[in-house]
Motif scaffolding. Structure first.
Motif, PDB file in Angstrom:
ATOM      1  N   VAL A 183       0.851  -1.195   0.000  1.00  0.00           N
ATOM      2  CA  VAL A 183       0.000   0.000   0.000  1.00  0.00           C
ATOM      3  C   VAL A 183       0.886   1.245   0.000  1.00  0.00           C
ATOM      4  CG1 VAL A 183      -1.720   1.270   1.344  1.00  0.00           C
ATOM      5  CG2 VAL A 183      -1.815  -1.235   1.264  1.00  0.00           C
ATOM      6  N   PRO A 184       1.060   1.892  -1.148  1.00  0.00           N
ATOM      7  CA  PRO A 184       1.893   3.100  -1.142  1.00  0.00           C
ATOM      8  C   PRO A 184       1.195   4.212  -0.345  1.00  0.00           C
ATOM      9  CG  PRO A 184       1.282   2.422  -3.390  1.00  0.00           C
ATOM     10  CD  PRO A 184       0.445   1.644  -2.443  1.00  0.00           C
ATOM     11  N   ILE A 185       1.958   4.888   0.453  1.00  0.00           N
ATOM     12  CA  ILE A 185       1.390   6.036   1.166  1.00  0.00           C
ATOM     13  C   ILE A 185       1.953   7.282   0.487  1.00  0.00           C
ATOM     14  CG2 ILE A 185       1.166   7.192   3.406  1.00  0.00           C
ATOM     15  CD1 ILE A 185      -0.211   4.441   3.340  1.00  0.00           C
ATOM     16  N   ASP A 186       1.273   7.736  -0.544  1.00  0.00           N
ATOM     17  CA  ASP A 186       1.751   8.917  -1.268  1.00  0.00           C
ATOM     18  C   ASP A 186       0.740  10.044  -1.085  1.00  0.00           C
ATOM     19  OD1 ASP A 186      -0.383   8.117  -2.773  1.00  0.00           O
ATOM     20  OD2 ASP A 186       0.789   7.418  -4.480  1.00  0.00           O
ATOM     21  N   LYS A 216       4.564  -0.651   2.765  1.00  0.00           N
ATOM     22  CA  LYS A 216       4.695   0.281   1.650  1.00  0.00           C
ATOM     23  C   LYS A 216       5.653  -0.356   0.630  1.00  0.00           C
ATOM     24  CE  LYS A 216       6.149   3.991   3.849  1.00  0.00           C
ATOM     25  NZ  LYS A 216       6.416   3.466   5.208  1.00  0.00           N
ATOM     26  N   GLU A 217       5.733   0.204  -0.574  1.00  0.00           N
ATOM     27  CA  GLU A 217       6.540  -0.473  -1.594  1.00  0.00           C
ATOM     28  C   GLU A 217       8.022  -0.519  -1.235  1.00  0.00           C
ATOM     29  OE1 GLU A 217       5.083   2.394  -1.868  1.00  0.00           O
ATOM     30  OE2 GLU A 217       5.721   3.591  -3.588  1.00  0.00           O
ATOM     31  N   ARG A 218       8.467   0.440  -0.434  1.00  0.00           N
ATOM     32  CA  ARG A 218       9.890   0.465  -0.056  1.00  0.00           C
ATOM     33  C   ARG A 218      10.284  -0.706   0.822  1.00  0.00           C
ATOM     34  NH1 ARG A 218      11.152   5.794   2.815  1.00  0.00           N
ATOM     35  NH2 ARG A 218      12.161   4.234   4.132  1.00  0.00           N
ATOM     36  N   ASP A 237      -0.869  -2.217  -4.888  1.00  0.00           N
ATOM     37  CA  ASP A 237      -1.549  -1.132  -5.574  1.00  0.00           C
ATOM     38  C   ASP A 237      -0.975  -1.072  -6.999  1.00  0.00           C
ATOM     39  OD1 ASP A 237      -2.982   1.743  -4.800  1.00  0.00           O
ATOM     40  OD2 ASP A 237      -1.545   1.886  -6.453  1.00  0.00           O
ATOM     41  N   SER A 238      -1.834  -0.872  -7.977  1.00  0.00           N
ATOM     42  CA  SER A 238      -1.378  -0.882  -9.379  1.00  0.00           C
ATOM     43  C   SER A 238      -0.282   0.137  -9.649  1.00  0.00           C
ATOM     44  CB  SER A 238      -2.518  -0.539 -10.322  1.00  0.00           C
ATOM     45  OG  SER A 238      -3.540  -1.459 -10.181  1.00  0.00           O
ATOM     46  N   GLN A 239      -0.369   1.260  -8.978  1.00  0.00           N
ATOM     47  CA  GLN A 239       0.567   2.328  -9.310  1.00  0.00           C
ATOM     48  C   GLN A 239       1.994   2.011  -8.874  1.00  0.00           C
ATOM     49  OE1 GLN A 239      -0.725   6.264  -9.572  1.00  0.00           O
ATOM     50  NE2 GLN A 239      -2.783   5.819  -8.792  1.00  0.00           N
ATOM     51  N   ALA A 240       2.128   0.989  -7.982  1.00  0.00           N
ATOM     52  CA  ALA A 240       3.484   0.608  -7.555  1.00  0.00           C
ATOM     53  C   ALA A 240       3.925  -0.675  -8.243  1.00  0.00           C
ATOM     54  CB  ALA A 240       3.510   0.420  -6.045  1.00  0.00           C
TER      55      ALA A 240
END
Ligand SMILES: Nc1nc2c(ncn2[C@@H]2O[C@H](COP(=O)(O)OP(=O)(O)OP(=O)(O)O)[C@@H](O)[C@H]2O)c(=O)[nH]1
Ligand SMILES: [Mg+2]
Length: 390
Positions: A183-186, A216-218, A237-240
């Motif tokens: 889950v990216p937290i952007d 998160k992706e990191r 999440d698709s964006q990552a």
């Protein structure tokens, strides 16, 4: 969603009352009693909770009347089952064409010949229904005769997806499995919470007695290194997807929240096939971006900025993009080489399936945001793989 439509005074409101067993809708001998579509929620087992729509008469006239008819038609075209209520006047030519039109949309129709207490359905009308393979029932809202038969016909005509409980992730994992959710937290993430699709997937994992690890992706690499056994599934999440696909070894099944929701809320096979059509886009082709709710576009908006950019990069074509928000498709849907629909987080499965059906009927391939993103990032095959054995 089930809509009762028909001429004024045909007994639509009375029938809703008879079905629901309560006097919720106002009825009267004066034609034009119901002026706006009215929703009535009702538990129609085995379908579960359904919404019945009472509508204004289809023969309403005058300036306001025409607006009412337009509102009725709009509800009718978005429904799951259309019930056409007919009274002693019988089936008119416009009823015939309405039935044909609704059926062409892939919507089931049940004709209810109402007022059976004072008249029998006209033989020519029942014959017409039989020839066309249209279900009909003789019913009386006043005496209650045929109301149960009408309910049964509605249930039997309802599309299968109204009966099935769609699966989210539960069938891809087993008890005791580890599942990593990314889950990216952007800046686009809402403050202080997760979004509903993420919450739903987490709940599904818990219901399955599996173990969810959310990062998160990191932190993906770190999580994978430290897990005692490889996860049964990674959901990102698709964006990552690009960075996550790089961090997750090939042997570990990987998919995206959007892919899970494309299946849960729509037709994954059809949406994936739509994305593959990106490969045959030509210079000058028009692509329709459809959003089912209107939101204030943010900078770097996914539908308006990112997807067009990624699709142009991926295809190397000069593509034209139009954004269309709302309940309906534009009139000129046919001019588009591809429709890319939003994930439909504010829309239910039936509505998404109805939209997919409409695209199919009008010959326009359709995909959605998440699946399209995976395609442009070259990972469509990979995110689809967990579903292949289904
Ligand atoms: N005899 C008989 N009368 C009925 C039946 N159903 C409805 N009616 C009568 O038909 C009239 C119109 O009924 P409504 O339910 O208001 O009809 P509607 O289709 O909702 O009409 P609008 O809202 O004006 O479009 C009322 O006087 C009802 O009592 C029936 O099964 N038998
Ligand atoms: Mg009415």
């Amino acid at each position: 969603m089930i809509t009762l439509a028909g001429r004024r005074n045909a007994g639509k409101s009375s029938l809703i009352n008879a079905i629901a067993g309560q006097g919720v809708a106002i009825t009267s001998p004066t034609p034009g009693t119901t002026t706006d579509p009215v929703a009535k929620h009702y538990e129609l087992n085995p379908l579960g909770p359904v919404t019945f729509y009472d509508t204004a008469g289809l023969d309403d006239d005058g300036e306001i009347g025409r607006l009412r008819v337009a509102a009725t038609r709009k509800v009718l075209m978005r429904t799951d089952v259309a019930v056409l209520v007919i009274d002693e006047k019988g089936l008119s030519r416009s009823d015939h064409s309405l039935i044909e039109e609704v059926r062409a949309l892939g919507l089931p129709v049940v004709v209810a010949f109402n007022k059976a207490d004072i008249m029998k359905p006209d033989e020519a009308d029942t014959r017409w229904c039989e020839e066309k393979g249209i279900t009909y029932v003789a019913v009386s809202a006043s005496s209650g005769t045929g109301v149960d038969a009408l309910k049964t016909q509605i249930i039997e005509s309802a599309p299968p997806e109204m009966r099935e409980d769609p699966v989210l992730a539960g069938d891809l994992i087993r008890e005791g499995d580890w599942v990593v959710c990314v889950v990216p937290i952007d800046l686009a993430a809402p403050k202080g919470r997760l979004i509903l699709p993420q919450v739903q997937v987490l709940r599904d994992i818990l219901d399955r007695d599996a173990i969810a690890v959310t990062v998160k992706e990191r932190e993906v690499k770190d999580a994978l290194t430290n897990l005692a056994k490889p996860p049964a599934l990674v959901i990102t999440d698709s964006q990552a997807i690009t960075s996550v696909a790089g961090d997750v070894p090939d042997g570990i099944p990987l998919t995206t929240f959007s892919t899970l929701f494309a299946r849960y809320k729509g037709d994954l096979g059809e949406l994936a096939a739509g994305a593959v059509r990106m490969d045959s886009l030509q210079d000058g082709d028009r692509v329709l971006i459809c959003e089912s709710c209107s939101h204030h576009p943010v900078a770097d908006d996914i539908g308006r900025v990112k997807l067009p950019r990624w699709m142009r990069q991926y295809t190397g074509r000069t593509l034209e993009f139009d954004v269309y928000a709302g309940h309906d498709f534009p009139e000129d849907l046919e001019q588009y080489a591809l429709a890319v629909h939003c994930g439909g987080c504010m829309t239910n499965r039936r509505e998404i399936l109805r939209r997919i059906r409409e695209c199919r009927r009008r010959g326009v391939p359709v995909t959605n945001y998440g699946i399209a993103i995976s395609k442009t990032q070259g990972v469509l095959e990979r995110v689809m793989a967990p579903f292949r054995h289904m």
